[in-house]
Enzyme design. Structure first.
Site, mmCIF file in Angstrom:
data_model
loop_
_atom_site.group_PDB
_atom_site.id
_atom_site.type_symbol
_atom_site.label_atom_id
_atom_site.label_comp_id
_atom_site.label_asym_id
_atom_site.label_seq_id
_atom_site.Cartn_x
_atom_site.Cartn_y
_atom_site.Cartn_z
ATOM 1 N N ARG A 51 -3.843 -10.027 4.596
ATOM 2 C CA ARG A 51 -4.196 -10.061 3.166
ATOM 3 C C ARG A 51 -2.983 -9.554 2.391
ATOM 4 O O ARG A 51 -2.612 -8.383 2.545
ATOM 5 C CB ARG A 51 -5.416 -9.168 2.930
ATOM 6 C CG ARG A 51 -5.896 -9.105 1.496
ATOM 7 C CD ARG A 51 -7.092 -8.170 1.381
ATOM 8 N NE ARG A 51 -7.569 -8.059 0.024
ATOM 9 C CZ ARG A 51 -7.067 -7.232 -0.885
ATOM 10 N NH1 ARG A 51 -6.084 -6.418 -0.573
ATOM 11 N NH2 ARG A 51 -7.574 -7.201 -2.100
ATOM 12 N N LYS B 165 0.819 -1.219 0.000
ATOM 13 C CA LYS B 165 0.000 0.000 0.000
ATOM 14 C C LYS B 165 0.846 1.259 0.000
ATOM 15 O O LYS B 165 2.016 1.244 0.361
ATOM 16 C CB LYS B 165 -0.972 -0.034 1.180
ATOM 17 C CG LYS B 165 -2.122 -0.991 0.855
ATOM 18 C CD LYS B 165 -3.321 -0.824 1.726
ATOM 19 C CE LYS B 165 -4.427 -1.725 1.169
ATOM 20 N NZ LYS B 165 -5.525 -1.899 2.099
#
Ligand code: 7PJ
Length: 273
Positions: free
Chosen positions: A254, A220
């Site tokens: 995840r 991210k």
């Protein structure tokens, strides 16, 4: 703690790895839909070999600024992949906020719903309640098109926590029991770097909700902001972020880099458990 998802019962006494399978034209072969689903199926099988405990299959990018995809297009992308994986023995999660996509994916063999909208769409709660699927309820502020413009919180942890707690109550009210639920603070979904860091630092607070916590930190932009690295060079940062998350009680991470995350967890478990 066990997570009930369809015919599977996941033992969460050790952290589990959810491997990301994006079935979007840019992520796989652009040589047509059939080739894209074949490639996604092969990729998913590689993630299983790498040690994934769950596969998260998504047909629409929810990254900041991403354009929405029609329901039919999303179905055309994900259903052939779910159907092509009908022989695997780990749960498939469908990454969608659209009730019709949830319903079709669960009918095709998925056993978990990963909804960045926390089942707030009309009929989403009822439709999932009528199955035995697990659900990940995620917090976000705003919609993917605008959520990173100016996220603001008065009390970040308390606000995210009370939203998740309200969604747990809504799910339980329609008959989705706690054993089928997961919560997720939603890193990067309407959060600045400072917000994301505070969430990561205080991740153990969400375990107080009594529901297993999932964290999605992989590649991210917060990791890009910290390291100065481009998205395809964030593997090390992602594995370290996943370690920080499991150290704070996260049950499911995840990730894109399944193999490396599985290695990290083996080292962590060797001394921690
Ligand atoms: C998340 C997600 C996350 C859950 C995405 C990306 C953006 N689902 N889907 N949690 N992120 N539950 O992977 O960069 O953090 S899409």
């Amino acid at each position: 703690m066990f997570l009930h998802c369809g015919k599977f019962k996941l033992d969460l006494s050790h952290p589990k790895v959810m491997g990301i399978v994006n079935v979007t034209p840019d992520s796989f072969s652009d040589g047509g839909k059939h080739l894209a689903s074949e490639a996604a199926i092969a990729y998913a099988r590689r993630l299983i070999d790498d040690g994934a405990d769950i596969l998260d299959i998504g047909g629409e990018s929810t990254r900041p600024g991403a354009a929405p995809v029609s329901e039919q297009e999303e179905l055309d992308r994900v259903l052939p992949v779910i159907e092509g994986l009908d022989d695997i023995n780990i749960p498939i999660s469908i990454d969608t906020y659209k009730p019709e996509v949830m319903r079709a994916a669960l009918a095709a063999g998925a056993s978990m719903v990963n909804d960045v909208n926390a089942l707030q769409a009309e009929r989403a709660l009822e439709w999932v309640a009528n199955t035995s699927a697990a659900v990940c309820l995620m917090h976000k502020q705003g919609a993917p098109q605008n959520m990173q413009l100016q996220p603001q919180y008065r009390q970040l942890i308390a606000e995210v926590s009370s939203f998740l707690s309200e969604r747990i109550a809504a799910a339980e009210a329609v008959g989705i029991s706690g054993e089928r639920l997961i919560v997720d603070p939603g890193f990067g979904f309407g959060k600045t770097l400072e917000h994301n860091l505070a969430l990561l630092k205080n991740l153990h607070e969400f375990a107080l909700l009594g529901i297993p916590v999932l964290a999605g930190l992989s590649r991210k932009s917060m990791l890009g902001q910290i390291t100065g690295r481009e998205v395809d060079e964030r593997m090390t940062a992602s594995v370290v972020a996943a370690l920080i998350a499991v150290q704070r009680g996260t049950s499911i991470v995840r990730v894109h880099d399944v193999r490396e995350t599985v290695d990290m967890l083996k080292v962590w478990r060797a001394i921690e458990e």
